[in-house]
Design a protein around this motif. Structure first.
Motif: not given
Length: 363
Positions: A10-35
């Motif tokens: 349960d811990w590992i599955r939750a960690f993997a799931c949250l990691s997926v969301v984080w990776i794609h959240a950062v992708t949205q940052v890179l797509a929407n900001y000129d860093l």
């Protein structure tokens, strides 16, 4: 005897799931900001730190399968998985094709192109379902034909195949033509040789969980140290420009993912119980995985205020996670919704008469 619930999963599955969301959240940052370039590099490193997400998600699937089904498939096995795992691949791919069309060109041609890309070329983040289904088939092939061979030998062969496969498709170009282009650009990432070592490790770890957990408890601190070193090696490859693509289909990620998975099993042996928050994420993990990109895109497009990049990323991560849970909770009220987002509320299982653990005989 009824099988014990593996709370660490349960811990590992939750960690993997949250990691997926984080990776794609950062992708949205890179797509929407000129860093600035240093900020872009930091953002990519934060993605690479959690790049184990998808392969670990499929490892969990095989680990539980191997722990629970140590001979042939029970009655109803394939029916349930076709209905509640494979069918959502097609229905959610269709939903994303409609979603993308409505947000962009709103033409039949764009919809059909999206359908073709998503369904026939696994061109969306649900491609992991195709990998999981190959693991289902491989699992029962291993039970019948491969189990008799030495696990160390099988693991070594699988690692060699995995590395050779990834290296070949990284270092060579498509010979040209529609079929070869499809293989190089799409199919190579979902073919089981690209993931075989994850399957084999999870297969033996689940089947011989007693032996594996005893080993992990003894060697846990060393495994943790190796996981940190593997992450630093990935960072080195990115910073030095040796291997900059943000992808789980990398040779360095093979070792990193396996070590993080084993580290997760080790660390959770020290945790008693599972908090409600972790249970919630674990319960909705499949739905979160399917729905979070839709939530993230809507958040990025219709956010009414401008936020600093870091705040945007953290907010996107939170909204992507809990927005997906709320959306899944609403969808599951609709009859037949399990064919779209899978089974969220699984029926209670009947007691299992198989032994809790199976120990491998000495060769």
């Amino acid at each position: 005897m009824k099988k014990e619930r593996i709370t660490g999963i349960d811990w590992i599955r939750a960690f993997a799931c949250l990691s997926v969301v984080w990776i794609h959240a950062v992708t949205q940052v890179l797509a929407n900001y000129d860093l600035p370039i240093p900020s872009v590099e930091i953002a990519k490193l934060s993605q690479m730190a959690f790049i184990f997400a998808t392969p670990m998600f499929v490892m969990i699937s095989e680990y539980l399968l191997s722990y629970s089904y140590q001979s042939k498939a029970p009655q109803g096995f394939w029916k349930k998985r076709i209905l509640y795992i494979l069918v959502p691949y097609f229905t959610m791919a269709t939903a994303y094709a409609v979603f993308n069309t409505l947000l962009n060109t709103m033409t039949i041609e764009s919809f059909l192109n999206a359908m073709r890309s998503f369904i026939f070329f696994a061109g969306w983040h649900g491609y992991f379902i195709i990998i999981i289904f190959q693991f289902y088939v491989l699992h029962f092939i291993f039970n019948k034909y491969i189990l008799k061979y030495n696990p160390y030998f099988v693991t070594a062969i699988s690692l060699a195949i995995n590395i050779a496969f990834l290296h070949y498709f990284r270092m060579t170009e498509s010979p040209g033509g529609a079929i070869f282009d499809a293989i190089w650009q799409s199919y190579a990432r979902v073919m089981f040789p690209a993931w075989i070592v994850f399957f084999v490790i999870a297969y033996y770890a689940g089947r011989y969980s007693g032996e594996w957990m005893a080993f992990i408890r003894r060697a846990g601190s060393g495994i943790l140290l190796m996981a940190v070193m593997a992450m630093l090696f990935i960072f080195y490859n990115v910073v030095e420009g040796h291997y900059i693509v943000v992808s789980s289909r990398r040779v360095d990620v093979l070792f990193y993912t396996v070590l993080v998975f084993l580290t997760g099993l080790y660390l959770t042996t020290y945790i008693k119980g599972v908090p409600k928050f972790i249970k919630l994420i674990s319960k909705y993990s499949f739905s979160i995985y399917l729905l979070h990109m839709m939530v993230l895109i809507l958040f990025s497009r219709y956010l009414p205020i401008e936020l600093p990049a870091l705040v945007f990323g953290i907010t996107a991560f939170i909204i992507g996670t809990f927005g997906s849970i709320v959306l899944a909770w609403m969808i599951k009220k609709i009859p037949g919704s399990s064919l779209l987002i899978g089974q969220v509320d699984r029926p209670a299982k009947k007691p299992d008469s198989t032994p809790v653990l199976q120990t491998r005989k000495a060769n």
